[in-house]
Design an enzyme around this catalytic site. Structure first.
Site, PDB file in Angstrom:
ATOM      1  N   ILE A  28      16.503 -11.426 -28.034  1.00  0.00           N
ATOM      2  CA  ILE A  28      15.913 -11.850 -29.304  1.00  0.00           C
ATOM      3  C   ILE A  28      14.413 -11.606 -29.295  1.00  0.00           C
ATOM      4  CG2 ILE A  28      15.639 -14.267 -28.583  1.00  0.00           C
ATOM      5  CD1 ILE A  28      16.421 -12.917 -32.148  1.00  0.00           C
ATOM      6  N   ALA A  29      13.773 -11.747 -28.138  1.00  0.00           N
ATOM      7  CA  ALA A  29      12.340 -11.468 -28.042  1.00  0.00           C
ATOM      8  C   ALA A  29      12.048  -9.996 -28.307  1.00  0.00           C
ATOM      9  CB  ALA A  29      11.813 -11.874 -26.667  1.00  0.00           C
ATOM     10  N   ARG A  30      12.946  -9.128 -27.869  1.00  0.00           N
ATOM     11  CA  ARG A  30      12.769  -7.697 -28.128  1.00  0.00           C
ATOM     12  C   ARG A  30      12.848  -7.407 -29.625  1.00  0.00           C
ATOM     13  NH1 ARG A  30      13.842  -3.876 -24.340  1.00  0.00           N
ATOM     14  NH2 ARG A  30      15.009  -2.670 -25.871  1.00  0.00           N
ATOM     15  N   SER A  49       7.645 -14.401 -17.807  1.00  0.00           N
ATOM     16  CA  SER A  49       9.022 -14.499 -17.344  1.00  0.00           C
ATOM     17  C   SER A  49       9.015 -15.158 -15.977  1.00  0.00           C
ATOM     18  CB  SER A  49       9.657 -13.104 -17.264  1.00  0.00           C
ATOM     19  OG  SER A  49      10.947 -13.158 -16.689  1.00  0.00           O
ATOM     20  N   ARG A  50      10.190 -15.590 -15.522  1.00  0.00           N
ATOM     21  CA  ARG A  50      10.267 -16.109 -14.156  1.00  0.00           C
ATOM     22  C   ARG A  50      10.182 -14.979 -13.139  1.00  0.00           C
ATOM     23  NH1 ARG A  50      14.074 -20.211 -16.362  1.00  0.00           N
ATOM     24  NH2 ARG A  50      15.723 -18.653 -16.189  1.00  0.00           N
ATOM     25  N   TYR A  71       5.883 -19.014 -16.561  1.00  0.00           N
ATOM     26  CA  TYR A  71       5.591 -19.517 -17.895  1.00  0.00           C
ATOM     27  C   TYR A  71       4.298 -20.320 -17.905  1.00  0.00           C
ATOM     28  CZ  TYR A  71      10.479 -18.242 -18.529  1.00  0.00           C
ATOM     29  OH  TYR A  71      11.662 -17.559 -18.574  1.00  0.00           O
ATOM     30  N   LYS A 110      15.851 -20.806 -32.865  1.00  0.00           N
ATOM     31  CA  LYS A 110      16.930 -21.685 -33.279  1.00  0.00           C
ATOM     32  C   LYS A 110      18.126 -21.461 -32.327  1.00  0.00           C
ATOM     33  CE  LYS A 110      18.919 -17.940 -34.894  1.00  0.00           C
ATOM     34  NZ  LYS A 110      19.162 -17.237 -33.653  1.00  0.00           N
ATOM     35  N   ARG A 178      25.656 -16.442 -21.159  1.00  0.00           N
ATOM     36  CA  ARG A 178      25.098 -17.743 -21.514  1.00  0.00           C
ATOM     37  C   ARG A 178      25.934 -18.468 -22.562  1.00  0.00           C
ATOM     38  NH1 ARG A 178      22.623 -17.957 -26.353  1.00  0.00           N
ATOM     39  NH2 ARG A 178      22.193 -15.979 -27.415  1.00  0.00           N
ATOM     40  N   ASP A 191      24.473 -21.187 -31.501  1.00  0.00           N
ATOM     41  CA  ASP A 191      24.133 -19.783 -31.731  1.00  0.00           C
ATOM     42  C   ASP A 191      24.533 -19.302 -33.119  1.00  0.00           C
ATOM     43  OD1 ASP A 191      23.377 -17.185 -29.911  1.00  0.00           O
ATOM     44  OD2 ASP A 191      23.462 -19.009 -28.729  1.00  0.00           O
TER      45      ASP A 191
END
Length: 341
Positions: A28-30, A49-50, A71, A110, A178, A191
């Site tokens: 979703i970030a992309r 990112s981790r 983060y 969301k 996920r 979702d």
């Protein structure tokens, strides 16, 4: 002949430029970054990112200046004006609080959090610090939803009696891991059902009662649900979602004078049809041929930030909280509980 109002939604290109930092560079970030860079003056200037290599790969792809392997480093960056939280639902509360405690306004994907208690934590922190916070329910900020909103405000439909909306995608099994994982707040509800629930909450002016039935996946998350709601005025809503099959993804608002129909992908930039009780089409709103829909929420956020506002009138924080409370009711009735709740 009755006609539809024109959308009042400003062009995203007209919004002020702000510098964004992204928490969690996933799918979703992309999509969000691509829309932001294509149709607004704002830019992502930092990503966290981790894993440092994951952050760097995202930065290389989108021309982002700084990539962080934590983060904490991202939210401490003085070169960003706001943080977009794009992590799984299970992490939204902690990542939003991390940003707010660092003095950064937040746009949170969301569904806003896993549950209403976590949503209240974020809202309370934003208000305590006097910082802008907003749920990234992108549909609420699209032009065709403003057409719907104005029809409701102007009473163009008469008394609203019934709302219908569905959202089904074939995402389980075989989709993102996920969605099957209770630890990541998986399932169809947060979702997919969030779209029809949020749409109905707008169209009905809130819910007085919520009743749900559905089925669970083998992992214990919800696979499908049908949700029946009643508004404070007695109007009804019939909402459904599933992650097992693709459904029409249509929505309608029916009143005593006319109804609105949004057929197929109702939550994306779309056509809105105004239809009279004899099934005659009175008017329609057509969106531009190509729109980067995710840009509208980012543009709204940038305008609010420049104005010194701390929440959006199009989706106030108290409404986000009430929607999360409704989702909590659905999960309780389905018997779905996430670890740690």
């Amino acid at each position: 002949m009755t006609s539809l109002p024109a959308p009042r939604t400003p062009d995203p290109k007209s919004a002020p430029a702000i510098r964004w930092g992204i928490v969690a560079p996933g799918g979703i970030a992309r999509d969000w970054t691509a829309a932001l860079h294509a149709t607004t003056a704002s830019r992502v200037t930092a990503v966290g990112s981790r894993a440092q290599d994951r952050a760097q790969a995202f930065a290389d792809e989108f021309g982002v200046e700084r990539a962080y392997g934590s983060y904490e480093q991202l939210v401490a960056d003085d070169g960003i004006d706001a943080v977009y939280v794009a992590s799984p639902h299970s992490e939204h509360r902690d990542h939003a609080l991390l940003a707010l405690e660092a003095g950064k306004p937040v746009l949170v994907e969301k569904a806003f959090t896993r549950n209403a208690a976590e949503a209240k934590d974020v809202i309370d922190a934003a208000r305590r610090h006097g910082l802008l916070a907003m749920e990234a329910m992108w549909t609420r900020f699209l032009p065709h939803l403003d057409v719907v909103r104005q029809c409701l405000e102007q009473g163009l439909l008469g008394d609203v009696v019934a709302v219908e909306a569905d959202h089904g995608q074939q995402l389980y099994p075989g989709g993102p891991q996920r969605l099957a994982d209770p630890a990541l707040a998986g399932g169809a509800l947060l979702d997919l059902a969030i779209y029809p629930v949020s749409f109905a909450h707008l169209a009905l002016g809130g819910f007085a009662t919520v009743r749900a039935t559905g089925t669970l996946a083998e992992t214990g998350v919800d696979a499908s649900e049908t949700i029946a709601v009643v508004s404070p005025t007695g109007a009804i809503g019939t909402l459904s979602s599933t992650m097992l099959v693709k459904t029409p993804c249509a929505a309608s608002v029916s009143g005593t004078a006319a109804r609105l129909e949004v057929n197929g992908w109702f939550y994306r930039p779309n056509t809105v049809r105004l239809i009279d009780p004899d099934d005659r089409e009175l008017d329609r709103h057509e969106p531009p041929a190509r729109e980067h829909g995710l840009a509208y929420q980012a543009a709204e956020f940038a305008r609010l930030l420049e104005q010194g506002r701390t929440e959006s009138d199009l989706l106030p924080l108290d409404e986000t909280l009430r929607i999360m409370q409704a989702l909590d009711e659905v999960r309780a009735q389905l018997g779905v509980r996430f670890p740690g709740e």
